[in-house]
Design an enzyme around this catalytic site. Structure first.
Site, PDB file in Angstrom:
ATOM      1  N   HIS A  92       0.866  -1.182   0.000  1.00  8.50           N
ATOM      2  CA  HIS A  92       0.000   0.000   0.000  1.00  8.50           C
ATOM      3  C   HIS A  92       0.902   1.232   0.000  1.00  8.50           C
ATOM      4  CE1 HIS A  92      -3.827  -1.971   1.878  1.00  8.50           C
ATOM      5  NE2 HIS A  92      -3.267  -2.746   0.961  1.00  8.50           N
TER       6      HIS A  92
ATOM      7  N   GLU B 158       1.012   3.800   1.841  1.00  8.87           N
ATOM      8  CA  GLU B 158       1.501   4.162   3.170  1.00  8.87           C
ATOM      9  C   GLU B 158       2.700   3.310   3.578  1.00  8.87           C
ATOM     10  OE1 GLU B 158      -1.628   3.449   2.183  1.00  8.87           O
ATOM     11  OE2 GLU B 158      -3.075   4.085   3.700  1.00  8.87           O
TER      12      GLU B 158
ATOM     13  N   CYS C 208      -6.063   1.717   6.023  1.00  9.16           N
ATOM     14  CA  CYS C 208      -6.722   0.487   6.459  1.00  9.16           C
ATOM     15  C   CYS C 208      -6.081   0.022   7.777  1.00  9.16           C
ATOM     16  CB  CYS C 208      -6.560  -0.591   5.392  1.00  9.16           C
ATOM     17  SG  CYS C 208      -4.843  -1.158   5.185  1.00  9.16           S
TER      18      CYS C 208
END
Length: 179
Positions: free
Chosen positions: A83, A85, A113
């Site tokens: 992801h 991040e 998430c």
């Protein structure tokens, strides 16, 4: 247009949006290859990269300097943990030569998430700034609120809604093309 405290995060959110848009617009480097097998592999990689959900992330050091930028790479890298991040946090750790990112700010176009919220906590990031909420899987207040759970460590300052319409539009357009 955002005013007040939130407005200071608009320029860096625009960098995160650029990272996300770069994912959505990634072209195929295969046209430059002179080896047919390599070109086919590069086309496959470019197609995977184009399939990544357009989310961008930027990490700022405690002084406000950009130390890492990334977009989603799950499809491109065939890595479920890639992801935006996570990729940006990994790069920031390498830049600072430490996994401890205390005092740093993570700016991301979509609310993280649970996996990414866990990474934020484990990296000791002090502030999260996000654009669009994730009503399906958000873990910074929408569905879950891991970043404010005192059982998990020091609370993270969470600022949501910075350039939300622009961040949401990237996702709406991406998913609209899939339908």
């Amino acid at each position: 247009m955002t005013i007040g405290y939130l407005a200071q995060f608009e320029p860096v959110m625009r960098l995160a949006i650029a990272e996300a848009a770069g994912i959505a617009q990634q072209g195929g480097p295969a046209a430059r290859s002179s080896f047919p097998e390599k070109a086919a592999n590069e086309r496959t990689q470019a197609a995977r990269y184009a399939d990544d959900v357009p989310v961008g992330a930027v990490v700022l050091d405690p002084d406000g300097n950009v130390i890492a930028r990334a977009g989603n790479r799950r499809e491109a890298d065939a890595d479920p943990t890639a992801h935006a991040e996570i990729v940006a946090i990994r790069a920031a750790g390498r830049e600072r030569v430490s996994w401890r990112l205390a005092g740093c700010t993570l700016v991301v176009t979509l609310e993280p998430c649970t996996m990414c919220a866990g990474a934020i906590l484990n990296a000791r990031i002090s502030r999260l700034v996000y654009g669009a909420p994730d009503e399906r899987a958000g873990a910074a207040g929408s569905v879950w609120d891991l970043l404010h759970d005192p059982r998990l460590g020091p609370e993270v300052e969470v600022i949501g809604g910075v350039l939300e319409p622009e961040c949401a539009a990237l996702l709406t357009e991406f998913f609209g093309q899939l339908r």
